[in-house]
Design a protein around this motif. Sequence first.
Motif, PDB file in Angstrom:
ATOM      1  N   LEU A  27       7.169  -4.440   4.203  1.00 16.97           N
ATOM      2  CA  LEU A  27       7.883  -3.198   4.501  1.00 16.97           C
ATOM      3  C   LEU A  27       8.804  -3.365   5.713  1.00 16.97           C
ATOM      4  O   LEU A  27       9.919  -2.834   5.734  1.00 16.97           O
ATOM      5  CB  LEU A  27       6.895  -2.053   4.720  1.00 16.97           C
ATOM      6  CG  LEU A  27       6.212  -1.542   3.450  1.00 16.97           C
ATOM      7  CD1 LEU A  27       5.124  -0.538   3.801  1.00 16.97           C
ATOM      8  CD2 LEU A  27       7.225  -0.925   2.504  1.00 16.97           C
ATOM      9  N   ILE A  28       8.352  -4.124   6.697  1.00 14.35           N
ATOM     10  CA  ILE A  28       9.217  -4.420   7.843  1.00 14.35           C
ATOM     11  C   ILE A  28      10.398  -5.288   7.394  1.00 14.35           C
ATOM     12  O   ILE A  28      11.543  -5.060   7.793  1.00 14.35           O
ATOM     13  CB  ILE A  28       8.411  -5.103   8.966  1.00 14.35           C
ATOM     14  CG1 ILE A  28       7.406  -4.107   9.549  1.00 14.35           C
ATOM     15  CG2 ILE A  28       9.322  -5.655  10.048  1.00 14.35           C
ATOM     16  CD1 ILE A  28       6.380  -4.727  10.476  1.00 14.35           C
TER      17      ILE A  28
ATOM     18  N   LEU B 288       9.935   0.215  -3.485  1.00 10.30           N
ATOM     19  CA  LEU B 288       9.096   1.333  -3.922  1.00 10.30           C
ATOM     20  C   LEU B 288       7.684   0.921  -4.344  1.00 10.30           C
ATOM     21  O   LEU B 288       6.722   1.605  -3.981  1.00 10.30           O
ATOM     22  CB  LEU B 288       9.789   2.118  -5.036  1.00 10.30           C
ATOM     23  CG  LEU B 288      10.895   3.059  -4.592  1.00 10.30           C
ATOM     24  CD1 LEU B 288      11.537   3.743  -5.790  1.00 10.30           C
ATOM     25  CD2 LEU B 288      10.385   4.091  -3.615  1.00 10.30           C
ATOM     26  N   PRO B 289       7.479  -0.168  -5.085  1.00  6.94           N
ATOM     27  CA  PRO B 289       6.101  -0.548  -5.422  1.00  6.94           C
ATOM     28  C   PRO B 289       5.248  -0.866  -4.196  1.00  6.94           C
ATOM     29  O   PRO B 289       4.039  -0.665  -4.223  1.00  6.94           O
ATOM     30  CB  PRO B 289       6.271  -1.788  -6.308  1.00  6.94           C
ATOM     31  CG  PRO B 289       7.626  -1.660  -6.886  1.00  6.94           C
ATOM     32  CD  PRO B 289       8.444  -0.982  -5.838  1.00  6.94           C
ATOM     33  N   LEU B 290       5.869  -1.339  -3.134  1.00  6.07           N
ATOM     34  CA  LEU B 290       5.097  -1.611  -1.912  1.00  6.07           C
ATOM     35  C   LEU B 290       4.529  -0.326  -1.338  1.00  6.07           C
ATOM     36  O   LEU B 290       3.448  -0.329  -0.738  1.00  6.07           O
ATOM     37  CB  LEU B 290       5.984  -2.285  -0.862  1.00  6.07           C
ATOM     38  CG  LEU B 290       6.493  -3.679  -1.184  1.00  6.07           C
ATOM     39  CD1 LEU B 290       7.517  -4.112  -0.151  1.00  6.07           C
ATOM     40  CD2 LEU B 290       5.346  -4.651  -1.258  1.00  6.07           C
ATOM     41  N   VAL B 291       5.228   0.762  -1.508  1.00  4.05           N
ATOM     42  CA  VAL B 291       4.790   2.047  -0.985  1.00  4.05           C
ATOM     43  C   VAL B 291       3.817   2.723  -1.950  1.00  4.05           C
ATOM     44  O   VAL B 291       2.825   3.319  -1.529  1.00  4.05           O
ATOM     45  CB  VAL B 291       6.013   2.958  -0.709  1.00  4.05           C
ATOM     46  CG1 VAL B 291       5.593   4.330  -0.243  1.00  4.05           C
ATOM     47  CG2 VAL B 291       6.938   2.301   0.306  1.00  4.05           C
TER      48      VAL B 291
ATOM     49  N   ILE C 223       2.036   1.392  -4.769  1.00  2.00           N
ATOM     50  CA  ILE C 223       0.899   0.692  -5.350  1.00  2.00           C
ATOM     51  C   ILE C 223      -0.052   0.310  -4.227  1.00  2.00           C
ATOM     52  O   ILE C 223       0.341  -0.312  -3.231  1.00  2.00           O
ATOM     53  CB  ILE C 223       1.344  -0.542  -6.150  1.00  2.00           C
ATOM     54  CG1 ILE C 223       2.199  -0.083  -7.330  1.00  2.00           C
ATOM     55  CG2 ILE C 223       0.142  -1.342  -6.623  1.00  2.00           C
ATOM     56  CD1 ILE C 223       2.779  -1.195  -8.134  1.00  2.00           C
ATOM     57  N   GLY C 224      -1.316   0.666  -4.389  1.00  2.00           N
ATOM     58  CA  GLY C 224      -2.308   0.488  -3.332  1.00  2.00           C
ATOM     59  C   GLY C 224      -2.844  -0.929  -3.183  1.00  2.00           C
ATOM     60  O   GLY C 224      -3.348  -1.278  -2.139  1.00  2.00           O
ATOM     61  N   GLY C 225      -2.773  -1.758  -4.190  1.00  2.00           N
ATOM     62  CA  GLY C 225      -3.320  -3.102  -4.073  1.00  2.00           C
ATOM     63  C   GLY C 225      -3.219  -3.876  -5.385  1.00  2.00           C
ATOM     64  O   GLY C 225      -2.567  -3.430  -6.331  1.00  2.00           O
ATOM     65  N   CYS C 226      -3.895  -4.995  -5.422  1.00  2.00           N
ATOM     66  CA  CYS C 226      -3.868  -5.870  -6.601  1.00  2.00           C
ATOM     67  C   CYS C 226      -4.927  -5.414  -7.615  1.00  2.00           C
ATOM     68  O   CYS C 226      -6.042  -5.104  -7.254  1.00  2.00           O
ATOM     69  CB  CYS C 226      -4.138  -7.313  -6.194  1.00  2.00           C
ATOM     70  SG  CYS C 226      -2.967  -7.950  -4.996  1.00  2.00           S
ATOM     71  N   ARG C 227      -4.614  -5.443  -8.856  1.00  2.61           N
ATOM     72  CA  ARG C 227      -5.568  -5.123  -9.940  1.00  2.61           C
ATOM     73  C   ARG C 227      -5.345  -6.059 -11.084  1.00  2.61           C
ATOM     74  O   ARG C 227      -4.337  -6.389 -11.499  1.00  2.61           O
ATOM     75  CB  ARG C 227      -5.387  -3.690 -10.424  1.00  2.61           C
ATOM     76  CG  ARG C 227      -5.652  -2.697  -9.348  1.00  2.61           C
ATOM     77  CD  ARG C 227      -7.028  -2.137  -9.491  1.00  2.61           C
ATOM     78  NE  ARG C 227      -7.198  -1.238  -8.341  1.00  2.61           N
ATOM     79  CZ  ARG C 227      -8.339  -1.045  -7.776  1.00  2.61           C
ATOM     80  NH1 ARG C 227      -9.409  -1.638  -8.185  1.00  2.61           N
ATOM     81  NH2 ARG C 227      -8.437  -0.240  -6.768  1.00  2.61           N
TER      82      ARG C 227
ATOM     83  N   HIS D 294      15.737 -10.513  -1.036  1.00  2.01           N
ATOM     84  CA  HIS D 294      14.673  -9.529  -0.827  1.00  2.01           C
ATOM     85  C   HIS D 294      13.781  -9.436  -2.062  1.00  2.01           C
ATOM     86  O   HIS D 294      12.555  -9.398  -1.957  1.00  2.01           O
ATOM     87  CB  HIS D 294      15.293  -8.170  -0.492  1.00  2.01           C
ATOM     88  CG  HIS D 294      14.297  -7.093  -0.309  1.00  2.01           C
ATOM     89  ND1 HIS D 294      13.985  -6.204  -1.318  1.00  2.01           N
ATOM     90  CD2 HIS D 294      13.517  -6.756   0.745  1.00  2.01           C
ATOM     91  CE1 HIS D 294      13.062  -5.371  -0.887  1.00  2.01           C
ATOM     92  NE2 HIS D 294      12.764  -5.675   0.368  1.00  2.01           N
ATOM     93  N   PHE D 295      14.372  -9.400  -3.232  1.00  6.71           N
ATOM     94  CA  PHE D 295      13.617  -9.320  -4.486  1.00  6.71           C
ATOM     95  C   PHE D 295      12.680 -10.513  -4.647  1.00  6.71           C
ATOM     96  O   PHE D 295      11.489 -10.355  -4.929  1.00  6.71           O
ATOM     97  CB  PHE D 295      14.599  -9.251  -5.662  1.00  6.71           C
ATOM     98  CG  PHE D 295      13.930  -9.190  -7.001  1.00  6.71           C
ATOM     99  CD1 PHE D 295      13.531  -7.987  -7.536  1.00  6.71           C
ATOM    100  CD2 PHE D 295      13.719 -10.344  -7.737  1.00  6.71           C
ATOM    101  CE1 PHE D 295      12.918  -7.923  -8.779  1.00  6.71           C
ATOM    102  CE2 PHE D 295      13.100 -10.294  -8.978  1.00  6.71           C
ATOM    103  CZ  PHE D 295      12.704  -9.081  -9.500  1.00  6.71           C
TER     104      PHE D 295
END
Length: 134
Positions: A62-63, A125-128, A130-134, A36-37
């Motif tokens: 997320l799925i 948690l970062p998937l939830v 963090i809003g996007g790439c920067r 998963h990681f």
Amino acid sequence: MTEDHAPRPCEDAAEFAEEQSRLWTITLGPLAWALHFVVCYGLVAVTCAKGWDYTAVRSGLLIFSAGALLGVAWIGWRAWHQWNPRKTGDAIDRHGRAEDRHHFLGHAAFLLAIIAFLGVVFVSLPLVMIGGCR
């Protein structure tokens, strides 16, 4: 196995084969967490580098994370039933019999499944958050 006779070679071989298959249950929880990681962090890195649609990738991951959590929970449930502390009434094995080793493997696999479950949650948690790439 009773304590009044020494085990025959065929009994020893059958017992070893059963415990060898149970050893795999110890590795399945951490293996699911590691897979998963790698998939989550690798796919997010490629998504940000290539400019793919982050929202679609995040939804898919997320799925995938929910599936990984279900898989680790199933591994933990099976390990709990192998350990079986409610039936034996003893969480600590003091006698060193083959049955006690079998329960210990279930106990170890159950604890590793708990750690793997928490690992999958923290990787997700970062998937939830963090809003996007920067």
